[in-house]
Motif scaffolding. Structure first.
Motif, PDB file in Angstrom:
ATOM      1  N   LEU A  16       0.827  -1.215   0.000  1.00 58.73           N
ATOM      2  CA  LEU A  16       0.000   0.000   0.000  1.00 58.73           C
ATOM      3  C   LEU A  16       0.860   1.264   0.000  1.00 58.73           C
ATOM      4  N   LEU A  17       2.023   1.207   0.649  1.00 60.59           N
ATOM      5  CA  LEU A  17       2.914   2.369   0.708  1.00 60.59           C
ATOM      6  C   LEU A  17       3.498   2.726  -0.658  1.00 60.59           C
ATOM      7  N   SER A  18       3.426   1.779  -1.607  1.00 58.11           N
ATOM      8  CA  SER A  18       3.888   2.069  -2.962  1.00 58.11           C
ATOM      9  C   SER A  18       2.967   3.058  -3.666  1.00 58.11           C
ATOM     10  N   TYR A  19       1.766   3.221  -3.126  1.00 55.79           N
ATOM     11  CA  TYR A  19       0.760   4.051  -3.792  1.00 55.79           C
ATOM     12  C   TYR A  19       0.281   5.233  -2.938  1.00 55.79           C
ATOM     13  N   GLY A  20       0.647   5.231  -1.659  1.00 58.48           N
ATOM     14  CA  GLY A  20       0.173   6.312  -0.805  1.00 58.48           C
ATOM     15  C   GLY A  20       1.140   6.615   0.317  1.00 58.48           C
ATOM     16  N   THR A  21       0.796   7.603   1.127  1.00 57.70           N
ATOM     17  CA  THR A  21       1.627   8.017   2.251  1.00 57.70           C
ATOM     18  C   THR A  21       1.324   7.162   3.481  1.00 57.70           C
ATOM     19  N   ILE A  22       2.124   7.342   4.516  1.00 55.99           N
ATOM     20  CA  ILE A  22       1.900   6.636   5.782  1.00 55.99           C
ATOM     21  C   ILE A  22       0.512   6.983   6.321  1.00 55.99           C
ATOM     22  N   LYS A  23       0.150   8.248   6.221  1.00 55.15           N
ATOM     23  CA  LYS A  23      -1.165   8.697   6.697  1.00 55.15           C
ATOM     24  C   LYS A  23      -2.293   7.985   5.949  1.00 55.15           C
ATOM     25  N   ASP A  24      -2.127   7.865   4.621  1.00 54.42           N
ATOM     26  CA  ASP A  24      -3.145   7.187   3.805  1.00 54.42           C
ATOM     27  C   ASP A  24      -3.302   5.717   4.224  1.00 54.42           C
ATOM     28  N   VAL A  25      -2.149   5.052   4.373  1.00 47.61           N
ATOM     29  CA  VAL A  25      -2.172   3.617   4.712  1.00 47.61           C
ATOM     30  C   VAL A  25      -2.733   3.398   6.109  1.00 47.61           C
ATOM     31  N   ALA A  26      -2.367   4.280   7.037  1.00 48.05           N
ATOM     32  CA  ALA A  26      -2.883   4.169   8.396  1.00 48.05           C
ATOM     33  C   ALA A  26      -4.413   4.304   8.411  1.00 48.05           C
ATOM     34  N   ALA A  27      -4.919   5.258   7.626  1.00 45.36           N
ATOM     35  CA  ALA A  27      -6.372   5.468   7.557  1.00 45.36           C
ATOM     36  C   ALA A  27      -7.072   4.274   6.910  1.00 45.36           C
ATOM     37  N   HIS A  28      -6.432   3.688   5.889  1.00 40.72           N
ATOM     38  CA  HIS A  28      -7.029   2.567   5.153  1.00 40.72           C
ATOM     39  C   HIS A  28      -7.057   1.279   5.983  1.00 40.72           C
ATOM     40  N   THR A  29      -5.986   1.048   6.747  1.00 37.06           N
ATOM     41  CA  THR A  29      -5.857  -0.219   7.489  1.00 37.06           C
ATOM     42  C   THR A  29      -6.360  -0.132   8.929  1.00 37.06           C
ATOM     43  N   GLY A  30      -6.488   1.093   9.438  1.00 41.83           N
ATOM     44  CA  GLY A  30      -6.883   1.251  10.835  1.00 41.83           C
ATOM     45  C   GLY A  30      -5.720   1.138  11.791  1.00 41.83           C
ATOM     46  N   LEU A  31      -4.499   1.024  11.249  1.00 39.37           N
ATOM     47  CA  LEU A  31      -3.298   0.953  12.087  1.00 39.37           C
ATOM     48  C   LEU A  31      -2.867   2.352  12.504  1.00 39.37           C
ATOM     49  N   ALA A  32      -2.105   2.429  13.581  1.00 38.66           N
ATOM     50  CA  ALA A  32      -1.563   3.718  14.023  1.00 38.66           C
ATOM     51  C   ALA A  32      -0.493   4.184  13.038  1.00 38.66           C
ATOM     52  N   TRP A  33      -0.337   5.494  12.909  1.00 40.81           N
ATOM     53  CA  TRP A  33       0.664   6.079  12.003  1.00 40.81           C
ATOM     54  C   TRP A  33       2.045   5.517  12.312  1.00 40.81           C
ATOM     55  N   HIS A  34       2.404   5.485  13.593  1.00 43.84           N
ATOM     56  CA  HIS A  34       3.735   5.015  13.990  1.00 43.84           C
ATOM     57  C   HIS A  34       3.918   3.528  13.713  1.00 43.84           C
ATOM     58  N   THR A  35       2.853   2.764  13.776  1.00 43.07           N
ATOM     59  CA  THR A  35       2.946   1.328  13.465  1.00 43.07           C
ATOM     60  C   THR A  35       3.289   1.129  11.994  1.00 43.07           C
ATOM     61  N   VAL A  36       2.619   1.872  11.124  1.00 40.00           N
ATOM     62  CA  VAL A  36       2.897   1.793   9.685  1.00 40.00           C
ATOM     63  C   VAL A  36       4.332   2.214   9.403  1.00 40.00           C
ATOM     64  N   LYS A  37       4.754   3.294  10.041  1.00 40.68           N
ATOM     65  CA  LYS A  37       6.118   3.787   9.848  1.00 40.68           C
ATOM     66  C   LYS A  37       7.145   2.745  10.284  1.00 40.68           C
ATOM     67  N   GLU A  38       6.940   2.130  11.439  1.00 36.56           N
ATOM     68  CA  GLU A  38       7.895   1.145  11.952  1.00 36.56           C
ATOM     69  C   GLU A  38       7.958  -0.098  11.073  1.00 36.56           C
ATOM     70  N   ILE A  39       6.835  -0.470  10.472  1.00 31.66           N
ATOM     71  CA  ILE A  39       6.838  -1.607   9.537  1.00 31.66           C
ATOM     72  C   ILE A  39       7.735  -1.292   8.344  1.00 31.66           C
TER      73      ILE A  39
END
Length: 312
Positions: A16-39
């Motif tokens: 998903l990060l190939s197509y959007g920002t961390i904020k976008d992916v966090a909103a789409h998956t329901g994960l926290a911003w920092h969780t997406v970043k750490e992944i």
């Protein structure tokens, strides 16, 4: 089972990060911003923390601004693959300490290094790569004389008493910095520049010598280029124009590195192109306050560019 789920989640987030920002992916998956970043950070660390250096032969080193308040990072690029090999904090000689350690362990034999005329980088390279050719490329030489030309125009403008002449000189800075063949004739840029040069002999002299200096990289041999450089510097020294004399003094002091371009035709040009991509990263707010993460994102630019060029 938990490990399998974690791996699948990580793969989904990275895709998903190939197509959007961390904020976008966090909103789409329901994960926290920092969780997406750490992944993503974990993935980047695994693939880019220790680049392969064994076959690297030609590198470029340059710094770029991270923040407007004089905060910099130093980048090292493999000029054959265009891959970023290292990103260090600051722009001092010590900013490269981590790179020298990686390089020593790799057993790589660097043939040539392209840098600007920064004393810190010169010392760092000569201390750690004494057998490599040090190349001061045309980009920074042209920048040097352009900066001095801008200084001269500014001085002429301040000293000029004639309001009409001041009006002609006003706004000509970018015309002076352009190469002659890049002037927009439809907009009358060539005529504006010609008018300004007619009114100021020192400015005209430095502009035409600036244009002539670019011929130094058109010679067939290093010896021919050396003769050209000496003649150019002699005329610049005798010109009576302070800024031209300063340029000549610098070119003569650094002539060995400048002429090394004829031994290894490399430059920091690819790094200048990378700087534009780094600015895009900053604008997208990829968490650049975390310098390790930001450095890893910079290292991944090369792979991202190749992947997307293949898709197109």
């Amino acid at each position: 089972m938990k490990k399998t789920y974690t791996r699948r989640l990580a793969r989904s987030v990275l895709a998903l990060l190939s197509y959007g920002t961390i904020k976008d992916v966090a909103a789409h998956t329901g994960l926290a911003w920092h969780t997406v970043k750490e992944i993503e950070k974990s993935h980047l660390r695994k693939h880019y923390a220790k680049p392969r250096l064994k076959d690297v032969k030609y590198i470029a080193i340059d710094e770029f601004a991270v923040h407007k308040v004089h905060k910099y990072m130093t980048v090292v690029m493999d000029l054959e693959t265009r891959q970023v090999l290292y990103v260090g904090k600051g722009k001092k000689a010590s900013s490269l300490d981590g790179f020298w350690k990686l390089l020593k362990r790799s057993g790589s034999k660097i043939k040539a290094v392209a840098i600007d005329m920064s004393p810190a980088f010169i010392k760092a390279v000569t201390d750690h790569l004494p057998k490599s050719k040090l190349v001061f490329d045309w980009f920074h030489i042209v920048k040097l004389i352009n900066d001095k030309l801008s200084d001269l125009r500014r001085d002429m403008f301040r000293q000029e008493q004639n309001v009409g002449v001041r009006q002609v000189l006003k706004g000509t800075r970018w015309l002076l910095l352009k190469r002659g063949y890049n002037l927009d004739t439809e907009k009358g840029e060539d005529l504006r520049l010609t008018e300004a040069l007619k009114m100021n002999e020192p400015l005209a002299m430095m502009y035409y010598m600036k244009e002539e200096l670019t011929l130094m990289w058109d010679h067939q041999t290093k010896r021919e280029a050396l003769i050209f450089l000496r003649n150019w510097c002699k005329r610049a020294t005798n010109s009576g124009v302070k800024q031209l004399q300063q340029v000549a003094k610098t070119l003569l002091a650094f002539r060995t590195g400048i002429l090394n371009w004829y031994n290894a035709r490399i430059s920091t040009g690819p790094l200048e192109g990378l700087n534009n991509k780094i600015k895009v990263l900053k604008r997208k707010a990829y968490g650049y306050r975390d310098l390790e993460y930001f450095a890893l994102k910079i290292k991944s630019i090369h792979e991202y560019r190749i992947r997307h060029s293949l898709i197109r």
